[in-house]
Structure formats: C-alpha cells, structure tokens
Design a protein around this motif. Sequence first.
Motif, PDB file in Angstrom:
ATOM      1  N   CYS A  15       0.848  -1.197   0.000  1.00 46.04           N
ATOM      2  CA  CYS A  15       0.000   0.000   0.000  1.00 46.04           C
ATOM      3  C   CYS A  15       0.887   1.253   0.000  1.00 46.04           C
ATOM      4  O   CYS A  15       1.853   1.334   0.757  1.00 46.04           O
ATOM      5  CB  CYS A  15      -0.874  -0.042   1.257  1.00 46.04           C
ATOM      6  SG  CYS A  15      -1.704   1.514   1.581  1.00 46.04           S
ATOM      7  N   GLY A  17      -0.267   4.199   0.768  1.00 43.39           N
ATOM      8  CA  GLY A  17      -0.838   5.047   1.821  1.00 43.39           C
ATOM      9  C   GLY A  17      -0.861   6.533   1.556  1.00 43.39           C
ATOM     10  O   GLY A  17      -1.663   7.028   0.776  1.00 43.39           O
ATOM     11  N   CYS A  20      -1.233   7.926  -1.962  1.00 44.22           N
ATOM     12  CA  CYS A  20      -2.275   7.362  -2.820  1.00 44.22           C
ATOM     13  C   CYS A  20      -3.279   8.465  -3.191  1.00 44.22           C
ATOM     14  O   CYS A  20      -3.787   9.167  -2.318  1.00 44.22           O
ATOM     15  CB  CYS A  20      -2.975   6.237  -2.068  1.00 44.22           C
ATOM     16  SG  CYS A  20      -4.302   5.507  -3.008  1.00 44.22           S
ATOM     17  N   HIS A  22      -6.232   8.028  -4.540  1.00 49.85           N
ATOM     18  CA  HIS A  22      -7.622   7.603  -4.325  1.00 49.85           C
ATOM     19  C   HIS A  22      -7.667   6.723  -3.088  1.00 49.85           C
ATOM     20  O   HIS A  22      -8.040   5.555  -3.158  1.00 49.85           O
ATOM     21  CB  HIS A  22      -8.153   6.874  -5.556  1.00 49.85           C
ATOM     22  CG  HIS A  22      -8.080   7.716  -6.782  1.00 49.85           C
ATOM     23  ND1 HIS A  22      -9.048   8.633  -7.078  1.00 49.85           N
ATOM     24  CD2 HIS A  22      -7.149   7.805  -7.734  1.00 49.85           C
ATOM     25  CE1 HIS A  22      -8.708   9.258  -8.197  1.00 49.85           C
ATOM     26  NE2 HIS A  22      -7.570   8.778  -8.613  1.00 49.85           N
ATOM     27  N   CYS A  24      -8.314   4.569  -0.071  1.00 50.86           N
ATOM     28  CA  CYS A  24      -9.536   3.793   0.207  1.00 50.86           C
ATOM     29  C   CYS A  24     -10.138   4.162   1.562  1.00 50.86           C
ATOM     30  O   CYS A  24     -11.171   3.615   1.944  1.00 50.86           O
ATOM     31  CB  CYS A  24      -9.251   2.302   0.118  1.00 50.86           C
ATOM     32  SG  CYS A  24      -7.882   1.786   1.155  1.00 50.86           S
ATOM     33  N   HIS A  98      -8.466  -4.960   2.602  1.00 55.08           N
ATOM     34  CA  HIS A  98      -8.474  -4.173   1.378  1.00 55.08           C
ATOM     35  C   HIS A  98      -7.065  -3.930   0.864  1.00 55.08           C
ATOM     36  O   HIS A  98      -6.187  -3.616   1.653  1.00 55.08           O
ATOM     37  CB  HIS A  98      -9.177  -2.824   1.615  1.00 55.08           C
ATOM     38  CG  HIS A  98      -9.417  -2.093   0.339  1.00 55.08           C
ATOM     39  ND1 HIS A  98     -10.479  -2.357  -0.471  1.00 55.08           N
ATOM     40  CD2 HIS A  98      -8.680  -1.159  -0.302  1.00 55.08           C
ATOM     41  CE1 HIS A  98     -10.401  -1.590  -1.550  1.00 55.08           C
ATOM     42  NE2 HIS A  98      -9.325  -0.857  -1.468  1.00 55.08           N
ATOM     43  N   PRO A  99      -6.769  -4.090  -0.426  1.00 50.96           N
ATOM     44  CA  PRO A  99      -7.688  -4.323  -1.539  1.00 50.96           C
ATOM     45  C   PRO A  99      -7.808  -5.810  -1.925  1.00 50.96           C
ATOM     46  O   PRO A  99      -8.067  -6.123  -3.085  1.00 50.96           O
ATOM     47  CB  PRO A  99      -7.026  -3.541  -2.672  1.00 50.96           C
ATOM     48  CG  PRO A  99      -5.554  -3.762  -2.414  1.00 50.96           C
ATOM     49  CD  PRO A  99      -5.400  -3.824  -0.909  1.00 50.96           C
ATOM     50  N   CYS A 117      -7.913  -0.470  -6.319  1.00 51.10           N
ATOM     51  CA  CYS A 117      -6.786   0.174  -5.615  1.00 51.10           C
ATOM     52  C   CYS A 117      -5.763   0.568  -6.662  1.00 51.10           C
ATOM     53  O   CYS A 117      -5.325  -0.261  -7.465  1.00 51.10           O
ATOM     54  CB  CYS A 117      -6.195  -0.814  -4.605  1.00 51.10           C
ATOM     55  SG  CYS A 117      -4.483  -0.482  -4.160  1.00 51.10           S
ATOM     56  N   GLU A 118      -5.363   1.843  -6.668  1.00 45.79           N
ATOM     57  CA  GLU A 118      -4.483   2.297  -7.760  1.00 45.79           C
ATOM     58  C   GLU A 118      -3.141   1.576  -7.769  1.00 45.79           C
ATOM     59  O   GLU A 118      -2.576   1.314  -8.839  1.00 45.79           O
ATOM     60  CB  GLU A 118      -4.296   3.820  -7.725  1.00 45.79           C
ATOM     61  CG  GLU A 118      -3.572   4.325  -6.509  1.00 45.79           C
ATOM     62  CD  GLU A 118      -3.494   5.858  -6.519  1.00 45.79           C
ATOM     63  OE1 GLU A 118      -4.564   6.485  -6.535  1.00 45.79           O
ATOM     64  OE2 GLU A 118      -2.380   6.391  -6.496  1.00 45.79           O
TER      65      GLU A 118
HETATM   66  S1  SF4 Z   1      -6.295   2.377  -2.383  1.00 49.90           S
HETATM   67 FE1  SF4 Z   1      -4.601   0.867  -2.246  1.00 49.90          FE
HETATM   68  S2  SF4 Z   1      -2.697   2.065  -2.227  1.00 49.90           S
HETATM   69 FE2  SF4 Z   1      -4.399   3.483  -1.811  1.00 49.90          FE
HETATM   70  S3  SF4 Z   1      -4.518   3.608   0.443  1.00 49.90           S
HETATM   71 FE3  SF4 Z   1      -5.964   1.990  -0.194  1.00 49.90          FE
HETATM   72  S4  SF4 Z   1      -4.785   0.034  -0.171  1.00 49.90           S
HETATM   73 FE4  SF4 Z   1      -3.302   1.755  -0.096  1.00 49.90          FE
END
Ligand code: SF4
Length: 310
Positions: A15, A17, A20, A22, A24, A98-99, A117-118
Amino acid sequence: MKNVFYPFYYDEFKCIGGVCKHNCCIGWEIDIDPDTYKKYQKISGALSERLKANISTEDTPHFVLQQEERCPFLNEDNLCDIILEKGENFLCQICSDHPRFRNFFAHCTEVGLGLCCEEAARLILSQKEPFFMPEKPIDLLTAEEISFFRFRNNIFKKISDRTVPFSERIASLCQGYGISFPKKSHREWADVFLTFEHMDDDWISLLKSLKQAEGVASPGREWDMVLEQLFSYFIYRHLSGGLEDGRYGERILFATLGTLMISFLASVKKHITGVLTIESFIELARLYSSEIEYSEDNTEALLELMEDTF
Ligand code: SF4
C-alpha cells in the motif's frame, strides 16, 4: 497460510498510503467486524475515547465519516492513526483486507488484489509475464473444481498467445466456447453504463465523452500486453463464481466487456489529449473497477444483460 493461493505478483504489493491519490479511507463506509469491535471496547486511553466518539452503533458498527467522507482516523498526512498507534493488527477486517479479495473453494482459497486500488492496478497491469497461478495439489480439489481449473487455465493460455493480436485472441476464445459478444457500438455501451448507479462524477463525464466520440478504435497493438493482464484479472476474479451459479459464458463476456470498455475509454482519452500513458490507463481501469466491479448491483446487471445473449 495453508491451502491459500496467490497470483504470481501478489507479494510485490505494498500500500502506498500517504501518496495514494484515491485513498480507500475516503469515500467508503467502513463496517467494523464483531471481533474488532470487542477489541476496541477493551482498550483504554485517548485512542479508546476517539474510537467511542467516532463509531456509530446504528446497524453494524461503523466509522462515522468526516468532511469529504474521510475516515475519522485518516490524519492530515493521509496515514492511519490506528496503525500508527497500535499497528496493523489493530485494524478491522475490512481495512486489513483491502484491496484483497478471496474466492473460496471446498478446501482451499484464492486471494487476489482488487483493481479499484491504484497501486494494485499498477502492479497488475504492468506485469510482463502472462498471468500465472501455482498449481493446487489435486487432493485439495473436488472433481468439479479440477475441471474448472483446467477450463480456466485454458483461458489463461489462449489469452496469452502473443503470436496473434489481442483482439483476435478474444474473438477466437469466445468463438471456441460458442459464446457471442452482444453487438453494440461504443455509444450504445455508454448508454447502458449511464443507466447504472455511480459514485464518481468523473465516471459519468467519461461515459458522456465516449457517447459523443467518433470512430473509437482500440488503443493500438502496443497495449496488447496490458489488455491481456486486464482480461486475465477479470477472469481470475470473476470466473470462479460460475461454480455457484453456472454462468461461465456470462462471466467470460463480463471480462470481455470490462476490457473493451476500458480500452474504448483509453482510446477516447488518447484522442482528447493526444497521448495515452500507462498511468492514465491505470486510472481508467481503477475507475471502472470501483464503479462496476465494486458495485454488486452493477456487476449483476451486466451479468444479467449477458445472460440475455444466450
Ligand atoms: S487504495 Fe490501495 S494504495 Fe491506496 S490507500 Fe488503499 S490500499 Fe493503499
């Protein structure tokens, strides 16, 4: 963990975090599972007070979203205060999963990363190797599952035959299984998707651009490897549902349509901006996934639409 299987790229996921785009933890209602809820009630101190103040117990306990639908524990740096204070093991089930998604079989489970998840989308779509899953020991599988995995492996094999263009691979795959893709123009598909529930207004703007676009073509053969990964992802995620409802053909068409719609949108993007980058393709795939795949209603509506073609 025993009897759990992952696609070949799974371990590379991390992730991103705070960076990111978008996250989540924004825009999604997060339910708290009973075990975690009990755990949250047992702690004391400042975090306990914050948890009490930010969890609603109406229906299933859930975090009360703040301004701009942010999780109350998402801090200014877009990092999770629960993780920072107590570590990842203190997250509720949804947040720690997630994801990831899971497909359950009689004696084993497959885990995957969701395209909404991007960072997962980036990982999935940038793979150079054809999609691959480790073989499962035969004694873990029922007779029906053995046939299913043979059938699915055959699809992965056919779709990764890079000696022919991707569009021909899809056409021959559908023909081989005696299924025909509904004959609709890109405008008609845009109209279908415009009738669905949606979350993000960008999605509607994109569909409207698609509806107005002239002569939408595929983004070009240089995108074949990305389209192959995209189609393989949809098959990996959705085909096993056929073991429960028998809708295998519909699920292959669902995967085909997802791939086609994202490539239509990519082609429109290329037409408007003059260039198509992998980052903008990833963003289109992420958006499609969160609007369609992560809506049970929208996924079901498309499967039913495909049912009508049989
Ligand atoms: S969408 Fe994916 S990369 Fe973005 S914060 Fe959530 S788990 Fe992490």
